[in-house]
Enzyme design. Sequence first.
Site, PDB file in Angstrom:
ATOM      1  N   GLU A  39      25.034  48.757  93.232  1.00  0.00           N
ATOM      2  CA  GLU A  39      25.041  48.170  92.081  1.00  0.00           C
ATOM      3  C   GLU A  39      25.905  49.419  91.290  1.00  0.00           C
ATOM      4  OE1 GLU A  39      24.173  45.328  91.210  1.00  0.00           O
ATOM      5  OE2 GLU A  39      23.017  44.602  92.636  1.00  0.00           O
ATOM      6  N   CYS A  97      24.106  49.887  82.311  1.00  0.00           N
ATOM      7  CA  CYS A  97      25.231  49.251  83.091  1.00  0.00           C
ATOM      8  C   CYS A  97      25.829  48.057  82.611  1.00  0.00           C
ATOM      9  CB  CYS A  97      24.775  49.233  84.489  1.00  0.00           C
ATOM     10  SG  CYS A  97      23.379  48.130  84.865  1.00  0.00           S
TER      11      CYS A  97
HETATM   12  P1  NAP Z   1      25.401  58.623  89.763  1.00  0.00           P
HETATM   13  O1  NAP Z   1      25.711  59.888  89.267  1.00  0.00           O
HETATM   14  O2  NAP Z   1      26.224  57.856  90.459  1.00  0.00           O
HETATM   15  O3  NAP Z   1      23.851  58.878  90.321  1.00  0.00           O
HETATM   16  C1  NAP Z   1      23.245  57.715  91.019  1.00  0.00           C
HETATM   17  C2  NAP Z   1      22.161  58.303  92.082  1.00  0.00           C
HETATM   18  O4  NAP Z   1      22.863  58.662  93.014  1.00  0.00           O
HETATM   19  C3  NAP Z   1      21.535  59.296  91.384  1.00  0.00           C
HETATM   20  O5  NAP Z   1      19.884  59.164  91.987  1.00  0.00           O
HETATM   21  C4  NAP Z   1      22.167  60.677  92.223  1.00  0.00           C
HETATM   22  O6  NAP Z   1      21.515  61.778  92.271  1.00  0.00           O
HETATM   23  C5  NAP Z   1      22.154  60.129  93.523  1.00  0.00           C
HETATM   24  N1  NAP Z   1      23.538  60.582  94.063  1.00  0.00           N
HETATM   25  C6  NAP Z   1      24.495  61.442  93.765  1.00  0.00           C
HETATM   26  N2  NAP Z   1      25.231  61.927  94.692  1.00  0.00           N
HETATM   27  C7  NAP Z   1      24.715  61.475  95.982  1.00  0.00           C
HETATM   28  C8  NAP Z   1      25.035  61.778  97.031  1.00  0.00           C
HETATM   29  N3  NAP Z   1      26.189  62.259  97.479  1.00  0.00           N
HETATM   30  N4  NAP Z   1      24.314  60.830  98.000  1.00  0.00           N
HETATM   31  C9  NAP Z   1      23.167  60.287  97.607  1.00  0.00           C
HETATM   32  N5  NAP Z   1      23.052  60.150  96.375  1.00  0.00           N
HETATM   33  C10 NAP Z   1      23.626  60.615  95.358  1.00  0.00           C
HETATM   34  O7  NAP Z   1      24.856  57.764  88.483  1.00  0.00           O
HETATM   35  P2  NAP Z   1      24.169  58.306  87.276  1.00  0.00           P
HETATM   36  O8  NAP Z   1      25.102  59.071  86.497  1.00  0.00           O
HETATM   37  O9  NAP Z   1      22.866  58.663  87.400  1.00  0.00           O
HETATM   38  O10 NAP Z   1      24.266  56.850  86.389  1.00  0.00           O
HETATM   39  C11 NAP Z   1      25.180  56.474  85.548  1.00  0.00           C
HETATM   40  C12 NAP Z   1      26.088  55.339  86.243  1.00  0.00           C
HETATM   41  O11 NAP Z   1      25.420  54.339  86.882  1.00  0.00           O
HETATM   42  C13 NAP Z   1      26.893  54.417  85.414  1.00  0.00           C
HETATM   43  O12 NAP Z   1      28.151  54.477  85.693  1.00  0.00           O
HETATM   44  C14 NAP Z   1      26.312  53.129  85.303  1.00  0.00           C
HETATM   45  O13 NAP Z   1      27.129  52.156  84.774  1.00  0.00           O
HETATM   46  C15 NAP Z   1      25.745  52.983  86.841  1.00  0.00           C
HETATM   47  N6  NAP Z   1      24.643  52.072  86.708  1.00  0.00           N
HETATM   48  C16 NAP Z   1      24.933  50.920  87.237  1.00  0.00           C
HETATM   49  C17 NAP Z   1      23.650  49.854  87.396  1.00  0.00           C
HETATM   50  C18 NAP Z   1      23.819  48.593  87.976  1.00  0.00           C
HETATM   51  O14 NAP Z   1      22.702  48.014  87.955  1.00  0.00           O
HETATM   52  N7  NAP Z   1      25.045  48.287  88.383  1.00  0.00           N
HETATM   53  C19 NAP Z   1      22.683  50.254  86.377  1.00  0.00           C
HETATM   54  C20 NAP Z   1      22.425  51.609  85.579  1.00  0.00           C
HETATM   55  C21 NAP Z   1      23.322  52.276  85.800  1.00  0.00           C
HETATM   56  P3  NAP Z   1      21.458  63.081  91.414  1.00  0.00           P
HETATM   57  O15 NAP Z   1      20.843  62.751  89.943  1.00  0.00           O
HETATM   58  O16 NAP Z   1      20.299  64.005  92.001  1.00  0.00           O
HETATM   59  O17 NAP Z   1      22.978  63.435  91.416  1.00  0.00           O
END
Ligand code: NAP
Length: 523
Positions: A255, A294
């Site tokens: 997602e 999102c």
């Molecule tokens: P993110 O930086 O991509 O991180 C998402 C998750 O992945 C976090 O728990 C992060 O941990 C983890 N992560 C990062 N690098 C990783 C790796 N190499 N291996 C495994 N896990 C890893 O996203 P965010 O900044 O938290 O959230 C914002 C984004 O999420 C926005 O772009 C938004 O559109 C999207 N979003 C989508 C939805 C949906 O349902 N489609 C819902 C909400 C948000 P760390 O925090 O420890 O880096």
Amino acid sequence: MNLQNFVVGRWQQFHGTGDPLLDPVTGEELARVSSSGVDTAAALEFARTAGAPTLRSLSFSQRAELLGKMAEVFAANRDEYFRISLLNLGATQADASFDVDGAIYTIKYYAKLGRSLGDAKYLKEGTQIPLSKTGAFAGGHFLLPTKGAAVFFNAFNFPAWGLCEKAAPALLSGVPFVVKPATPTAWLTQRMIEDVIKAGILPHGAASIICGSARDLLDHVAETDIVSFTGSAETAARIRGNANVIRRSTRVNIEADSVNSAILGPEAVPGVGPFDLLVKEAVREMTLKAGQKCTAIRRIIVPRARMNAVADAISAALSSIQVGNPRNPTVKVGPVVNKTQQSACFAGVSRLKKECQVIYGGDETFQPVDADREKSAFVHPTLLRADSGAGVVNDVEVFGPVTTLIPYDSTEEAAAIARRGSGSLVASIFSDDAAFVASTISEIGDLHGRIMVANQSVAGQTTGHGNVVPSCLHGGPGRAGGGEELAGLRGLLLYHRRFAVQGPTATITALGESGASTSDFYD
Ligand code: NAP
């Protein structure tokens, strides 16, 4: 305060000093978090060997009882979750409610649905298929819960709902989970897991939490595990590309981010249903959770002749909304989650400004109510205007209170612009023109996970553009990740494996009698 990790059935203190979690309004440190010292391989193995067999030994209705008890625990601790949301996310009451009450509602919803599946422990699909002339030999399709663990990677913006929308279908399926919340807002998820563990509701090994970096977690997932990720498209690509995930064909649900759109019908005029509904929804989407959803509207596609009227109406509404410290009761819009996100928003607006004109906001130095601009992480609600529906506006997701107006000149062009998001979670159509609505749905449906249609006949009754309800599909194709979550009992399919059995008709009949039918999913 150090947030402990709960793995292999016990709370564990992390090694080292950890990373600070901050209050985005005051900049004060709230807690420290790290996964250093956690044996991620052992965490997964414990979930598979201790949690999974016990959960699978329960029927759907018994697992549903567990969900019901989890919902009770969450409801009892709701005030504390609102407090943590205020401190760690700068959430207003409405923001906290969207996340926390949404989480409780989703768990309750699955508790109720799960009871309807009764004493079965697995699923059957479709009818028996005769495979021999005599009818002695037949085939059938069945779905068993995977014998592995579900691994959740969650985004920072929904620490409560993000946990529950994944945990409810996984547990109901009989699959334990290991959740890794986003580091900046891990506190609330960690507290919810702590409350469930303390209450002794779930079998040993059914729920684990690792806060801080994911480290080598993905290197230990097995072919029986399910990876369910929510976050940015960039991180999603890394998850998909993990060598172990590829080698083992571990199932991955993504997602990701999405440049969602709202489309105003060609007939809409100010003061009449669709126009006013779109303006209200656009303002709500920009301001609720400071635009950190999102599903939030990022592009507003309107007839060229209505651009000025829509711009004026949204600007007027935004100008009456207080942005600042949510502890002040007049404030309706809080900060984004931290300085990193604030900088990312500023960078995104700068990119948009190269091709778009700022209509409202856009001031990086604006003064929030009751907050120190230097220490806090506010983003001025910003409305921009593009001259055409081509270019950067279809690519840049500013994850904050920012949206852009885009003009269209024909029905075909409105749909074409929506499609340029390259796959979105949601689009909404505000129109009384039935032909426009039907044509737009047929043009964009394949590239969207959900479409909401609104006009005066449903004013005050819609679930809203950005609100994900557990009974309907969440997820979108292409850039949005290609994942599918929720949609009622369909959400259980992610955690089950389908297989065919060919054998004596009596064997297929007996198997079918013990399974719950997936046809009930579609009632
Ligand atoms: P993110 O930086 O991509 O991180 C998402 C998750 O992945 C976090 O728990 C992060 O941990 C983890 N992560 C990062 N690098 C990783 C790796 N190499 N291996 C495994 N896990 C890893 O996203 P965010 O900044 O938290 O959230 C914002 C984004 O999420 C926005 O772009 C938004 O559109 C999207 N979003 C989508 C939805 C949906 O349902 N489609 C819902 C909400 C948000 P760390 O925090 O420890 O880096």
